[in-house]
Write an enzyme that holds these catalytic residues in place. Structure first.
Site, PDB file in Angstrom:
ATOM      1  N   TRP A  75       0.899  -1.149   0.000  1.00 27.37           N
ATOM      2  CA  TRP A  75       0.000   0.000   0.000  1.00 27.37           C
ATOM      3  C   TRP A  75       0.935   1.196   0.000  1.00 27.37           C
ATOM      4  CZ3 TRP A  75      -5.029   0.380  -0.860  1.00 27.37           C
ATOM      5  CH2 TRP A  75      -5.699   1.545  -0.508  1.00 27.37           C
ATOM      6  N   ASN A 101       7.476  -3.166   6.012  1.00 27.49           N
ATOM      7  CA  ASN A 101       6.209  -2.483   6.275  1.00 27.49           C
ATOM      8  C   ASN A 101       6.498  -1.379   7.276  1.00 27.49           C
ATOM      9  OD1 ASN A 101       3.519  -1.785   6.873  1.00 27.49           O
ATOM     10  ND2 ASN A 101       3.445  -3.277   8.522  1.00 27.49           N
ATOM     11  N   GLY A 102       6.177  -0.139   6.912  1.00 26.10           N
ATOM     12  CA  GLY A 102       6.434   0.976   7.827  1.00 26.10           C
ATOM     13  C   GLY A 102       6.944   2.174   7.050  1.00 26.10           C
ATOM     14  N   GLU A 481     -20.034  14.845  11.896  1.00 25.32           N
ATOM     15  CA  GLU A 481     -19.480  13.518  11.638  1.00 25.32           C
ATOM     16  C   GLU A 481     -20.146  12.468  12.557  1.00 25.32           C
ATOM     17  OE1 GLU A 481     -17.974  12.167   9.354  1.00 25.32           O
ATOM     18  OE2 GLU A 481     -17.088  10.357  10.201  1.00 25.32           O
ATOM     19  N   LYS A 485     -22.168   9.161  11.109  1.00 28.89           N
ATOM     20  CA  LYS A 485     -21.843   7.779  11.488  1.00 28.89           C
ATOM     21  C   LYS A 485     -23.087   7.076  12.018  1.00 28.89           C
ATOM     22  CE  LYS A 485     -18.835   7.335   9.841  1.00 28.89           C
ATOM     23  NZ  LYS A 485     -17.869   8.090   9.142  1.00 28.89           N
ATOM     24  N   GLU A 488     -25.617   6.372   9.123  1.00 32.77           N
ATOM     25  CA  GLU A 488     -25.279   5.449   8.029  1.00 32.77           C
ATOM     26  C   GLU A 488     -25.144   4.007   8.468  1.00 32.77           C
ATOM     27  OE1 GLU A 488     -21.562   6.059   5.951  1.00 32.77           O
ATOM     28  OE2 GLU A 488     -20.530   6.579   7.792  1.00 32.77           O
ATOM     29  N   HIS A 504     -32.773  28.543  16.096  1.00 36.71           N
ATOM     30  CA  HIS A 504     -33.459  29.130  14.941  1.00 36.71           C
ATOM     31  C   HIS A 504     -34.268  28.073  14.198  1.00 36.71           C
ATOM     32  CE1 HIS A 504     -31.266  32.803  15.668  1.00 36.71           C
ATOM     33  NE2 HIS A 504     -30.163  32.091  15.737  1.00 36.71           N
ATOM     34  N   LYS A 604     -17.782   1.314  -0.792  1.00 38.01           N
ATOM     35  CA  LYS A 604     -16.587   2.148  -0.809  1.00 38.01           C
ATOM     36  C   LYS A 604     -16.107   2.385  -2.249  1.00 38.01           C
ATOM     37  CE  LYS A 604     -13.583   2.919   2.803  1.00 38.01           C
ATOM     38  NZ  LYS A 604     -14.177   3.433   3.989  1.00 38.01           N
TER      39      LYS A 604
END
Ligand code: F6R
Length: 609
Positions: A75, A101-102, A481, A485, A488, A504, A604
């Site tokens: 990735w 990895n890192g 947010e 969450k 959804e 208001h 996604k």
């Protein structure tokens, strides 16, 4: 986030075993793949960009010879997903191969040093310095074993890593090391394995040895030697029996990806603190020069933009316009021109509305900047400068870890810009930078201390028909947010407003027992927010407040409260304050009998090549 795996087998060929294990690690990354094996004193490598199945179709990952090898599924963080950047990476002689990895923070300095010693680099990755560094150490210390050379090399690395190194000169060994990236070893009578995560070898063995930070492991058939990197001291550790099913193992024992990813946030935030300086600097230069700055995104990423507009204004005195991407062309299209800068934020880098906004702005000669989790996505290809947020793949449909990482990157950008513009004193800068560094630990503490309580709150309110989320200032974004969450994944209709706006109109909804969630950092808005709480309370609302631990004033007023540690600066507060709201949404979904990983009608975005 990437996946690494390797094995030494008694009689079998390693390559097909590595290939199958990488498939089980594909959830850690899937933009490129590679393998290296050793046979008859020779190193063999295959690697390419693309998903494992795609690369296998073209290159056949199974026919590398030898019973020892390593593999990697990537990735991208440093360098685009191209064949040359795929792991394993080799030294100049082609005898040493490394998977990693890192993120190596000091790779640029080390690379320069090694280039001055004649090493030639092929890729743009941070990883490639590791085989060259080991090669250099072996050149200068001819009596060193591979393990001794790796030990010396990792002492020079700053950043996070789990690495595995093989050399055709020591064809029966794999040397691994770990710092702040996961590494486990699996053993049985026939083989020894290492991997980023247990699922990689679980079908092969359930006996695992956990490797800790600061440890070096030398694997050979029938033998695992662990030493401390700092003083070479031997570590005695017995394997543990893992009782997970393969399905549980992929989620590391968590019932859903969403909760796994909520728990991954401290580590993701640590990674996000390692964004590449060069790109962050470049981006802040563009922001500094821009006449208008539009922050464009959809959904959760839009909420990150909204919070960022407060950060840019408060720290760097930069006005910016957060715009929902699906409205951008209508709302701002005609005002965009060569002096405009669009900072598009998209986890996937592929969301159609965000890309449409970017395209329209490009046609009007605006500068495009991108923040994304997906290097190689369309957004990275169309941006003048982009930053990879380095959160690793997010499998849960509801964005959680990528949101807090976006906030962290934006805060870092705002701080850089503030410095450039001389708007914040050095003391204040140092204070904020220090607090930003501590955010991962703060998030860890919140999850540890508050999760059980939030579960109980979800149980209490599970049958509520509607929810209200209110915050002031930057916490307005947190409120939005929290609302998204809950809607959804738990399917609870919810509304969110800046608290000042609630009187208001929205307040007319309130009746006894109506749950209202208040986001209450102790910032400049605190006093006014207490007034809003009183208004809601007077109308019989049930108040749930996310507060700082020592906020006795609000504790007395509300029905339920969730605590976060004291003293978080206002501009950083959305990161810790949103975490309880993610947990609340998750446990509300569970209480109401829904699968949080599969929200209906949602999927996604992914990169289409
Ligand atoms: C919510 C969620 C979505 C995304 C939105 C944008 O949990 O995941 O609202 O935030 O679809 O996606 P990206 O960031 O990929 O552009």
């Amino acid at each position: 986030m990437c996946g690494i795996f390797g094995c030494i087998l008694k009689d079998e060929a390693a390559a097909p075993v590595i290939h199958a294990a990488l498939k089980r690690l594909e959830y850690r990354g899937y933009d490129s793949v590679g393998e290296a094996t050793i046979d008859d004193g020779k190193l063999y490598v295959k690697k390419d960009q693309g998903k494992i199945d795609e690369v296998h179709m073209v290159r056949n990952l199974d026919d590398l010879p030898g019973s020892l090898g390593v593999g990697h599924t990537r990735w991208a963080t440093h360098g685009a997903p191209l064949e040359v950047n795929a792991h394993p990476h080799l030294d100049c002689s082609g005898q040493i191969a490394v998977v990693h990895n890192g993120i190596i923070e000091n790779f640029a300095e080390l690379r320069l040093e090694l280039e001055n010693h004649g090493h030639v680099f092929k890729s743009k990755t941070d990883t490639e310095i590791i085989p060259h560094l080991i090669e250099e150490i072996l050149k200068n210390n001819s009596s060193f074993s591979l393990a001794e050379a790796v030990l010396e090399a990792v002492k020079k690395l700053q950043g996070s890593y789990s690495i595995a190194v093989i050399s055709s000169k020591e064809p029966d060994k794999i040397v691994c090391a770990r710092n702040e990236s996961p590494l486990v070893v699996g053993v049985n009578d026939e083989a020894v394995y290492f991997a980023s995560d247990i699922p990689a070898f679980l079908p092969l063995t359930n006996k695992a040895l956990m490797v800790d930070d600061g440890e070096l492991v030398t694997l050979s058939l029938g033998h695992v030697e662990i030493r401390k990197i700092a003083d070479s001291q031997l570590v005695v550790r017995e394997p543990k029996i893992i009782e997970w099913t393969p399905e549980m193992a992929i989620k590391q024992g968590y019932p859903h990806f969403m909760i796994k990813e909520i728990h991954e946030q401290p580590d993701c935030l640590r990674n996000t603190l390692r964004v590449q300086e060069h790109y962050a600097d470049l981006m802040s230069t563009f922001l500094d020069r821009a006449r208008d700055v539009y922050l464009v995104a959809c959904g959760t990423s839009y909420h990150a933009c909204l919070a960022s507009s407060y950060m840019f204004s408060k720290l760097a005195f930069l006005p910016s316009y957060p715009i929902i991407a699906s409205e951008f062309v209508e709302q701002c299209g005609k005002s965009v021109n060569i002096d405009s800068t669009i900072l598009a934020v998209s986890q996937s880098g592929e969301t159609a509305d965000t890309l449409a906004s970017v395209n329209s702005a490009r046609q009007r000669a605006a500068t495009i900047l991108g923040l994304t989790n997906t290097i190689g996505s369309t957004l990275t290809r169309v941006s003048r400068v982009y930053i990879g947020q380095q959160s690793g793949p997010e499998i849960g449909v509801a964005a959680t870890k990528t949101f807090t990482s976006q906030l962290s990157v934006m805060a870092q950008l705002a701080l850089r810009l503030a410095k450039k513009r001389g708007k914040v004193s050095q003391d204040e800068m140092d204070f904020l930078a220090e607090k930003l560094k501590k955010i991962p630990d703060t998030v860890e503490e919140i999850i540890q201390k508050q999760e059980q309580k939030i579960k109980m709150i979800a149980k209490k309110y599970k049958d509520s028909k509607t929810f209200f989320f209110l915050g002031r200032g930057i916490s307005t974004a947190t409120a939005y947010e929290g609302r998204l969450k809950l809607m959804e994944i738990a399917y609870v209709p919810a509304i969110a407003f800046p608290a000042g706006e609630s009187k208001h109109g929205p307040i007319s909804l309130i009746e006894p027992g109506f749950p209202v969630v208040f986001i209450c950092p102790k910032d400049e808005t605190h006093k006014t927010l207490i007034g809003n709480i009183m208004e809601m309370k007077a109308r019989g609302a049930s108040i749930i407040a996310v507060i700082e631990e020592d906020d006795e004033e609000i504790k007395k007023l509300v029905d339920d409260y969730i605590e976060v540690p004291n003293g978080i600066p206002e501009v950083l507060s959305p990161v810790p304050f949103v975490v309880p709201l993610q947990l609340l949404a998750y446990y509300m979904a569970i209480e109401r009998g829904y699968n949080p990983d599969k929200p209906r009608n949602l999927a996604k975005s992914v990169t289409v090549k």
